[in-house]
Design a protein around this motif. Structure first.
Motif, PDB file in Angstrom:
ATOM      1  N   GLY A  93       0.810  -1.213   0.000  1.00  0.00           N
ATOM      2  CA  GLY A  93       0.000   0.000   0.000  1.00  0.00           C
ATOM      3  C   GLY A  93       0.840   1.258   0.000  1.00  0.00           C
ATOM      4  O   GLY A  93       0.561   2.217  -0.728  1.00  0.00           O
ATOM      5  N   LEU A  94       1.892   1.261   0.809  1.00  0.00           N
ATOM      6  CA  LEU A  94       2.775   2.430   0.840  1.00  0.00           C
ATOM      7  C   LEU A  94       3.589   2.555  -0.444  1.00  0.00           C
ATOM      8  O   LEU A  94       3.862   3.665  -0.902  1.00  0.00           O
ATOM      9  CB  LEU A  94       3.702   2.356   2.052  1.00  0.00           C
ATOM     10  CG  LEU A  94       3.032   2.579   3.406  1.00  0.00           C
ATOM     11  CD1 LEU A  94       4.034   2.355   4.525  1.00  0.00           C
ATOM     12  CD2 LEU A  94       2.411   3.951   3.497  1.00  0.00           C
ATOM     13  N   SER A  95       3.966   1.434  -1.031  1.00  0.00           N
ATOM     14  CA  SER A  95       4.733   1.513  -2.279  1.00  0.00           C
ATOM     15  C   SER A  95       3.889   2.063  -3.418  1.00  0.00           C
ATOM     16  O   SER A  95       4.420   2.692  -4.335  1.00  0.00           O
ATOM     17  CB  SER A  95       5.326   0.156  -2.639  1.00  0.00           C
ATOM     18  OG  SER A  95       4.311  -0.777  -2.907  1.00  0.00           O
ATOM     19  N   PHE A 149      -3.716   8.651 -10.129  1.00  0.00           N
ATOM     20  CA  PHE A 149      -4.223   9.674  -9.206  1.00  0.00           C
ATOM     21  C   PHE A 149      -5.464   9.173  -8.472  1.00  0.00           C
ATOM     22  O   PHE A 149      -5.562   9.279  -7.245  1.00  0.00           O
ATOM     23  CB  PHE A 149      -4.539  10.951  -9.993  1.00  0.00           C
ATOM     24  CG  PHE A 149      -5.133  12.049  -9.168  1.00  0.00           C
ATOM     25  CD1 PHE A 149      -4.335  12.782  -8.312  1.00  0.00           C
ATOM     26  CD2 PHE A 149      -6.477  12.347  -9.252  1.00  0.00           C
ATOM     27  CE1 PHE A 149      -4.876  13.801  -7.550  1.00  0.00           C
ATOM     28  CE2 PHE A 149      -7.026  13.358  -8.496  1.00  0.00           C
ATOM     29  CZ  PHE A 149      -6.219  14.090  -7.636  1.00  0.00           C
ATOM     30  N   VAL A 150      -6.401   8.606  -9.216  1.00  0.00           N
ATOM     31  CA  VAL A 150      -7.628   8.085  -8.595  1.00  0.00           C
ATOM     32  C   VAL A 150      -7.284   6.919  -7.668  1.00  0.00           C
ATOM     33  O   VAL A 150      -7.802   6.823  -6.549  1.00  0.00           O
ATOM     34  CB  VAL A 150      -8.641   7.668  -9.682  1.00  0.00           C
ATOM     35  CG1 VAL A 150      -9.802   6.917  -9.089  1.00  0.00           C
ATOM     36  CG2 VAL A 150      -9.119   8.892 -10.449  1.00  0.00           C
ATOM     37  N   SER A 151      -6.395   6.055  -8.114  1.00  0.00           N
ATOM     38  CA  SER A 151      -6.037   4.884  -7.316  1.00  0.00           C
ATOM     39  C   SER A 151      -5.346   5.261  -6.014  1.00  0.00           C
ATOM     40  O   SER A 151      -5.603   4.651  -4.969  1.00  0.00           O
ATOM     41  CB  SER A 151      -5.117   3.967  -8.114  1.00  0.00           C
ATOM     42  OG  SER A 151      -5.764   3.504  -9.259  1.00  0.00           O
ATOM     43  N   VAL A 152      -4.476   6.258  -6.073  1.00  0.00           N
ATOM     44  CA  VAL A 152      -3.748   6.611  -4.856  1.00  0.00           C
ATOM     45  C   VAL A 152      -4.680   7.281  -3.845  1.00  0.00           C
ATOM     46  O   VAL A 152      -4.519   7.087  -2.636  1.00  0.00           O
ATOM     47  CB  VAL A 152      -2.507   7.480  -5.171  1.00  0.00           C
ATOM     48  CG1 VAL A 152      -2.834   8.940  -5.315  1.00  0.00           C
ATOM     49  CG2 VAL A 152      -1.448   7.299  -4.110  1.00  0.00           C
ATOM     50  N   TRP A 153      -5.686   8.011  -4.300  1.00  0.00           N
ATOM     51  CA  TRP A 153      -6.631   8.592  -3.351  1.00  0.00           C
ATOM     52  C   TRP A 153      -7.547   7.535  -2.756  1.00  0.00           C
ATOM     53  O   TRP A 153      -7.969   7.660  -1.607  1.00  0.00           O
ATOM     54  CB  TRP A 153      -7.430   9.717  -3.997  1.00  0.00           C
ATOM     55  CG  TRP A 153      -6.620  10.968  -4.022  1.00  0.00           C
ATOM     56  CD1 TRP A 153      -6.044  11.553  -5.102  1.00  0.00           C
ATOM     57  CD2 TRP A 153      -6.245  11.773  -2.889  1.00  0.00           C
ATOM     58  NE1 TRP A 153      -5.329  12.656  -4.710  1.00  0.00           N
ATOM     59  CE2 TRP A 153      -5.446  12.819  -3.367  1.00  0.00           C
ATOM     60  CE3 TRP A 153      -6.504  11.695  -1.534  1.00  0.00           C
ATOM     61  CZ2 TRP A 153      -4.900  13.788  -2.524  1.00  0.00           C
ATOM     62  CZ3 TRP A 153      -5.966  12.671  -0.699  1.00  0.00           C
ATOM     63  CH2 TRP A 153      -5.183  13.689  -1.189  1.00  0.00           C
ATOM     64  N   LEU A 154      -7.836   6.492  -3.520  1.00  0.00           N
ATOM     65  CA  LEU A 154      -8.589   5.378  -2.950  1.00  0.00           C
ATOM     66  C   LEU A 154      -7.698   4.512  -2.054  1.00  0.00           C
ATOM     67  O   LEU A 154      -8.206   3.788  -1.197  1.00  0.00           O
ATOM     68  CB  LEU A 154      -9.189   4.518  -4.068  1.00  0.00           C
ATOM     69  CG  LEU A 154     -10.275   5.188  -4.914  1.00  0.00           C
ATOM     70  CD1 LEU A 154     -10.692   4.288  -6.052  1.00  0.00           C
ATOM     71  CD2 LEU A 154     -11.459   5.563  -4.046  1.00  0.00           C
ATOM     72  N   PRO A 210      -7.315   5.474   2.370  1.00  0.00           N
ATOM     73  CA  PRO A 210      -8.023   4.744   3.431  1.00  0.00           C
ATOM     74  C   PRO A 210      -7.551   3.297   3.559  1.00  0.00           C
ATOM     75  O   PRO A 210      -7.536   2.739   4.656  1.00  0.00           O
ATOM     76  CB  PRO A 210      -9.494   4.793   3.013  1.00  0.00           C
ATOM     77  CG  PRO A 210      -9.596   5.819   1.973  1.00  0.00           C
ATOM     78  CD  PRO A 210      -8.254   5.974   1.360  1.00  0.00           C
ATOM     79  N   ALA A 211      -7.144   2.699   2.454  1.00  0.00           N
ATOM     80  CA  ALA A 211      -6.652   1.319   2.509  1.00  0.00           C
ATOM     81  C   ALA A 211      -5.355   1.239   3.306  1.00  0.00           C
ATOM     82  O   ALA A 211      -5.144   0.279   4.053  1.00  0.00           O
ATOM     83  CB  ALA A 211      -6.454   0.776   1.100  1.00  0.00           C
ATOM     84  N   VAL A 212      -4.473   2.224   3.153  1.00  0.00           N
ATOM     85  CA  VAL A 212      -3.237   2.233   3.939  1.00  0.00           C
ATOM     86  C   VAL A 212      -3.560   2.383   5.423  1.00  0.00           C
ATOM     87  O   VAL A 212      -2.922   1.741   6.274  1.00  0.00           O
ATOM     88  CB  VAL A 212      -2.280   3.347   3.452  1.00  0.00           C
ATOM     89  CG1 VAL A 212      -1.139   3.570   4.421  1.00  0.00           C
ATOM     90  CG2 VAL A 212      -1.744   3.009   2.072  1.00  0.00           C
ATOM     91  N   PHE A 220      -3.896  -0.364  10.650  1.00  0.00           N
ATOM     92  CA  PHE A 220      -4.699  -0.922  11.735  1.00  0.00           C
ATOM     93  C   PHE A 220      -4.513  -2.427  11.842  1.00  0.00           C
ATOM     94  O   PHE A 220      -4.424  -2.974  12.943  1.00  0.00           O
ATOM     95  CB  PHE A 220      -6.185  -0.588  11.527  1.00  0.00           C
ATOM     96  CG  PHE A 220      -7.061  -1.255  12.539  1.00  0.00           C
ATOM     97  CD1 PHE A 220      -7.111  -0.792  13.843  1.00  0.00           C
ATOM     98  CD2 PHE A 220      -7.815  -2.367  12.196  1.00  0.00           C
ATOM     99  CE1 PHE A 220      -7.902  -1.409  14.785  1.00  0.00           C
ATOM    100  CE2 PHE A 220      -8.611  -2.989  13.131  1.00  0.00           C
ATOM    101  CZ  PHE A 220      -8.647  -2.515  14.431  1.00  0.00           C
ATOM    102  N   MET A 221      -4.419  -3.111  10.694  1.00  0.00           N
ATOM    103  CA  MET A 221      -4.237  -4.562  10.716  1.00  0.00           C
ATOM    104  C   MET A 221      -2.891  -4.927  11.349  1.00  0.00           C
ATOM    105  O   MET A 221      -2.808  -5.880  12.124  1.00  0.00           O
ATOM    106  CB  MET A 221      -4.322  -5.137   9.305  1.00  0.00           C
ATOM    107  CG  MET A 221      -5.672  -4.975   8.669  1.00  0.00           C
ATOM    108  SD  MET A 221      -6.968  -5.670   9.649  1.00  0.00           S
ATOM    109  CE  MET A 221      -7.110  -7.246   8.898  1.00  0.00           C
ATOM    110  N   VAL A 222      -1.848  -4.182  11.022  1.00  0.00           N
ATOM    111  CA  VAL A 222      -0.541  -4.448  11.624  1.00  0.00           C
ATOM    112  C   VAL A 222      -0.590  -4.163  13.116  1.00  0.00           C
ATOM    113  O   VAL A 222      -0.074  -4.933  13.930  1.00  0.00           O
ATOM    114  CB  VAL A 222       0.557  -3.617  10.919  1.00  0.00           C
ATOM    115  CG1 VAL A 222       1.861  -3.653  11.688  1.00  0.00           C
ATOM    116  CG2 VAL A 222       0.766  -4.123   9.502  1.00  0.00           C
TER     117      VAL A 222
END
Length: 145
Positions: A79-81, A111-116, A119-121, A126-128
């Motif tokens: 996610g961070l990459s 651009f759209v993917s990184v803004w979506l 929240p995933a990151v 939170f999972m970690v």
């Protein structure tokens, strides 16, 4: 004597937007990395659920699965990459072609993917955190008697 006709300057031809194979690949890599990060977080949930089910079936506490750690950290890293690839692609297009990332089709997709992905990151963080903190109530083994 005739007056000379005013000449009108022709507009400059539109400069094509730079969609090099490298930019297209990097632009398509961002949503792939973001999706794989979410899949990693989902795998953490699946692995944890299976671990709890195995403990209940065995009626004893089992060691914590290392695969859950690998999946959690891998999801966060992916996610961070995705964000890092987006930033590097934006800087490269701006520096080499003087164009904004959103003005190209792979850039708009990134651009759209990184803004979506933002929240995933947060979900991946939170999972970690959730897998690193001890479970206060412990695993309920059920009726083993």
């Amino acid at each position: 004597m005739e007056s000379p006709r005013p000449t009108t300057a022709l507009p400059a031809p539109a400069r094509p937007r730079p969609v090099t194979p490298t930019a297209a690949t990097a632009g398509l890599l961002v949503p792939v990395l973001a999706a794989l990060g979410v899949v990693g977080s989902y795998c953490v949930q699946v692995i944890h659920g299976d671990w709890v089910d195995r403990q209940q079936a065995a009626c004893r506490h089992l060691p914590f699965p290392e695969a859950e750690h690998v999946a959690g950290w891998a999801g966060l890293a992916l996610g961070l990459s995705a964000v890092i690839v987006y930033v590097l692609l934006a800087r490269r297009l701006r520096r080499r072609h003087s164009v904004r990332l959103r003005e190209t089709w792979p850039g708009l997709l990134a651009f759209v993917s990184v803004w979506l992905d933002v929240p995933a990151v947060l979900l991946e963080l939170f999972m970690v955190w959730a897998m690193r903190t001890p479970d206060g109530s412990g695993s309920v083994l059920g009726d083993c008697g």
